[in-house]
Design an enzyme around this catalytic site. Sequence first.
Site, PDB file in Angstrom:
ATOM      1  NE  ARG A   1       9.626   3.089  -4.839  1.00  0.00           N
ATOM      2  CZ  ARG A   1      10.198   4.286  -5.026  1.00  0.00           C
ATOM      3  NH1 ARG A   1       9.461   5.292  -5.487  1.00  0.00           N
ATOM      4  NH2 ARG A   1      11.466   4.491  -4.765  1.00  0.00           N
TER       5      ARG A   1
ATOM      6  CE1 TYR B   1     -14.485  -5.911   0.995  1.00  0.00           C
ATOM      7  CE2 TYR B   1     -12.968  -4.160   0.365  1.00  0.00           C
ATOM      8  CZ  TYR B   1     -13.197  -5.408   0.906  1.00  0.00           C
ATOM      9  OH  TYR B   1     -12.142  -6.152   1.362  1.00  0.00           O
TER      10      TYR B   1
ATOM     11  CG  ASP C   1     -15.357  -1.527  -6.304  1.00  0.00           C
ATOM     12  OD1 ASP C   1     -15.198  -2.416  -7.160  1.00  0.00           O
ATOM     13  OD2 ASP C   1     -14.993  -1.665  -5.123  1.00  0.00           O
TER      14      ASP C   1
ATOM     15  CE  LYS D   1     -12.565  -9.821  -3.638  1.00  0.00           C
ATOM     16  NZ  LYS D   1     -11.535  -8.798  -3.360  1.00  0.00           N
TER      17      LYS D   1
END
Length: 378
Positions: A44, A96, A167, A192
């Site tokens: 982690r 978004y 973004d 994406k």
Amino acid sequence: MHIQTAAVHTLKDFEHGAVVPPVHLSSTFELDRASEEGAFAYQRGANPTRAQLETVLAALDGAEHGFAFTSGMAATAAALSTLVVGDEVLLPASVYGGTYRFVDLVLPGRGITGRFVDDLGALTAADFTPATRAIFVETPANPTLRITDLRRIVELAHRHGALVIVDNTFMSPVLQRPLELGADVVVQSATKYLAGHSDLLAGALTTNDAALAEAFALAQKAQGGVLAPQDSFRLIQSIKTLPLRIERQQANAEAIVAHLRGRADIARVWYPGSHSEEEARIHASQASGTGAVLSFELAAGLDRIAFLEALRYPAYAVSLGGVETLICRPATMTHEAMTDQARQAAGISEELLRLSVGIEDIGDLLGDLDQALAAAAR
């Protein structure tokens, strides 16, 4: 180093002469018994494979620091994790839908205000308050493809002591590099274009600011939304073809825009720079292409459902950036978290369709659109 070369050769000289990096699956790592130190301790906190991916992400953006998360929203949440009680973040109204949901439903519980601005490009000093600590920018905006002048926003925000978070999912570092324009943080849904095959969920975050980098590393370790080793490896491999994929996708999108513009059965087409000559000039000054996403509305009287059902190649699905063409209706899919009033302010109508263009043969795509439009007119 050109970005195509960086995508392939940022990582080199692996053990045994391998030309691809190894995958380190271990969740824990042995430490030195005397010093109790080691480069890695627990997955982690850090993992060798994820660290390699983060090196690639930073190299692509021209950044000092890169971070990989489980999703684009996890990266966005980390970018906004530097805000504290009483802070305010400004965002475009057409942001978004997932970001809208997080800012609208999650941040208020943390004592943080999100203020949605109809036209971020028209932002002035009067829009800032003593609480304004960040500007969150999408350019091109999703799904209206509106353009924001990044240099202007950076100058304005920094003058008022606010961070600029961009973004960059629609453009990717192949077409736009916000850090080089002065932005403080870049986030991407790596699901994406970076991954590019609709088979991997991931998020990316980059910055040149050492203090912010410490905060983002803490967000990874404390919140745990880190990308797993196998997904990190797959993303490293996918990125190698990123510039090639975008080149083909953009060429296809440009052909589709040219094909749809001016047709009687198309009411309007949105693409970067289509809103005005000024936005076209701004986009050309800060990006090296228009990307591969466009939006459009059918002319009045055409049957939207008949059109969608007649399409053979584009899948009716959310997401974008994959090698296959996808089409969606943002009002009920990607931006369904918005209220009707918020969608209206953002310019997202019930009839707006968003097309993410893939790498298929352009003749097949154009022919498919033509026959679907004919079906919608019957």
